[in-house]
Design a protein around this motif. Structure first.
Motif, mmCIF file in Angstrom:
data_model
loop_
_atom_site.group_PDB
_atom_site.id
_atom_site.type_symbol
_atom_site.label_atom_id
_atom_site.label_comp_id
_atom_site.label_asym_id
_atom_site.label_seq_id
_atom_site.Cartn_x
_atom_site.Cartn_y
_atom_site.Cartn_z
ATOM 1 N N GLN A 98 0.873 -1.593 -0.247
ATOM 2 C CA GLN A 98 0.223 0.373 0.238
ATOM 3 C C GLN A 98 0.941 1.249 -0.073
ATOM 4 O OE1 GLN A 98 -3.026 -0.610 -1.096
ATOM 5 N NE2 GLN A 98 -3.808 0.459 0.550
ATOM 6 N N PRO A 99 0.796 2.496 -0.596
ATOM 7 C CA PRO A 99 1.196 3.999 -0.399
ATOM 8 C C PRO A 99 1.360 4.429 0.796
ATOM 9 C CG PRO A 99 -0.335 3.644 -2.007
ATOM 10 C CD PRO A 99 -0.755 2.609 -1.120
ATOM 11 N N GLU A 100 1.939 4.738 1.053
ATOM 12 C CA GLU A 100 3.192 4.979 2.040
ATOM 13 C C GLU A 100 1.709 6.108 2.430
ATOM 14 O OE1 GLU A 100 4.333 3.817 4.502
ATOM 15 O OE2 GLU A 100 6.174 2.818 3.558
ATOM 16 N N ALA A 101 1.128 7.179 3.824
ATOM 17 C CA ALA A 101 0.589 8.130 3.690
ATOM 18 C C ALA A 101 1.089 9.544 3.228
ATOM 19 C CB ALA A 101 -0.464 8.065 5.711
ATOM 20 N N CYS A 102 2.534 9.395 3.761
ATOM 21 C CA CYS A 102 2.984 10.716 3.105
ATOM 22 C C CYS A 102 2.526 11.336 2.749
ATOM 23 C CB CYS A 102 4.405 10.788 3.251
ATOM 24 S SG CYS A 102 5.286 9.060 2.430
ATOM 25 N N GLY A 103 2.722 10.475 1.001
ATOM 26 C CA GLY A 103 2.271 11.195 -0.144
ATOM 27 C C GLY A 103 3.405 10.864 -1.361
ATOM 28 N N THR A 104 4.335 10.686 -0.257
ATOM 29 C CA THR A 104 5.746 10.802 -0.965
ATOM 30 C C THR A 104 6.275 9.221 -1.338
ATOM 31 O OG1 THR A 104 7.256 11.054 0.790
ATOM 32 C CG2 THR A 104 6.387 12.909 -0.013
ATOM 33 N N GLY A 105 5.605 8.327 -0.432
ATOM 34 C CA GLY A 105 6.240 7.298 -1.107
ATOM 35 C C GLY A 105 7.490 7.006 0.060
ATOM 36 N N THR B 206 2.190 4.284 6.486
ATOM 37 C CA THR B 206 1.049 2.948 6.308
ATOM 38 C C THR B 206 1.735 2.377 6.813
ATOM 39 O OG1 THR B 206 0.197 4.577 4.442
ATOM 40 C CG2 THR B 206 -0.158 1.810 4.452
ATOM 41 N N SER B 207 2.951 1.745 5.924
ATOM 42 C CA SER B 207 3.330 -0.097 6.495
ATOM 43 C C SER B 207 4.039 0.529 8.057
ATOM 44 C CB SER B 207 4.546 -0.049 5.685
ATOM 45 O OG SER B 207 5.587 1.282 5.730
ATOM 46 N N THR B 208 4.281 0.983 8.487
ATOM 47 C CA THR B 208 3.943 0.889 10.342
ATOM 48 C C THR B 208 3.315 0.455 10.748
ATOM 49 O OG1 THR B 208 4.815 3.152 10.551
ATOM 50 C CG2 THR B 208 7.178 2.090 10.378
#
Length: 321
Positions: free
Chosen positions: A144-151, A156-158
């Protein structure tokens, strides 16, 4: 305008992570059950390891496991390469965490588990990664994409990794029928410890308990009330069982000829009581709800044999609110 933008960002991040958690829940398969069984059958402990943000999550997972009945501790993978591998022994299970599955710091730990036949559970999002291919059981997280928007910022992963660790811990806890009392033994301090404190931990007992017989003259009963300092006295029958209680209110209602009466004639019958194994929080609720300041503690076998007394101040001093 700026406040609206910040609020929108916060909501977007939380919703992105919530969506990822829902996807994680739907993606779980039999590997989670295999991991639970592996840990349950282990003779040793769970060694949790990870580097960077995964390391911080690993520390929290190890702490949650340890406090819920599964012996566990964190081993830093870099320190493991410089002697701490000796902390990992036969009978242990290693839980290694790396979102990419390629953290070079884990290499020596992975080799060590293979060399000595130590079971390895991996948490990663890459099924073809080095970690996944070395594991006995892989707990695979959906990509899933990280929630920061920059990846690039682990968000999200943590969150998914932490939730997966909680799922493992609670599954193990439920299988072991781990109770609030067990948790209290591992967590006696702080607010949680106060909430889980039992009446028996806080009560006064022995000679400190104000007691009188039904036939005891009120002159002697008043001395007991004064000496013990609780403002009440418990009244016992000939068998030594609690039948009543004398309070300030009882004294006021019997002022006329008080010293000519006995404790049994003044007392209020069938007072509220509590058992020593009840939570102190429950006792506090009873006292506040009944607008009383003391509860006599009786034997839980139903005999109404007095084993102690609890004052509302005992609960408040212990942090029970």
């Amino acid at each position: 305008m700026a406040q609206t933008r910040f609020l929108d960002t916060a909501r977007r991040v939380i919703r992105a992570e919530a969506d990822a958690l829902n996807l994680l829940a739907d993606s779980l398969d039999g590997s989670i059950s295999d991991a639970v069984d592996l840990i349950l059958n282990a003779q040793g402990r769970v060694i949790v390891s990870g580097i960077g943000k995964s390391g911080h999550i690993a520390r929290k997972i190890s702490a949650t496991l340890a406090s819920t009945g599964t012996p566990a501790y964190f081993v830093h993978p870099a320190e493991a390469s410089h002697g701490d591998l000796g902390m990992v022994t036969n009978g242990d299970v290693v839980l290694a965490i790396s979102n990419s599955g390629e953290a070079p710091e884990l290499a020596n730990l992975l080799s060590y588990t293979q060399r000595f036949g130590i079971p390895l559970i991996g948490i990663t999002s890459k099924p073809s990664s080095t970690l996944a291919t070395h594991c006995d059981i892989t707990l695979l997280m959906p990509k899933q994409p990280e929630a920061c928007g920059t990846g690039v910022v682990p968000t999200t992963s943590t969150t998914m990794t932490l939730a997966l660790g909680d799922a493992l811990a609670v599954a193990l806890m439920e299988h072991r029928a781990f109770t609030a009392e067990n948790f209290r033994a591992f967590h006696p301090g702080g607010k949680l410890g106060a909430q889980l404190a039992q009446v028996g931990d806080l009560m006064h007992k022995g000679d400190a308990v104000p007691l009188s017989g039904e036939d005891t003259p009120m002159s002697d009963t008043l001395l007991t009330i004064s000496q013990k300092g609780f403002g009440v006295v418990g009244v016992l029958d000939d068998n030594g069982y609690l039948t009543g209680i004398v309070t300030d209110g009882d004294l006021r209602r019997s002022m006329a000829g008080l010293l000519d009466l006995t404790a049994g004639q003044v007392m209020t019958r069938d007072p509220r009581t509590i058992h020593p194994d009840a939570l102190a929080e429950e006792a506090l609720n009873v006292m506040q709800g009944s607008k009383i300041t003391c509860l006599f503690v009786v034997d839980p076998n139903g005999s109404r044999n007095v084993v102690g007394i609890l004052h509302i101040h005992d609960c408040l001093r212990a942090g029970v609110v």
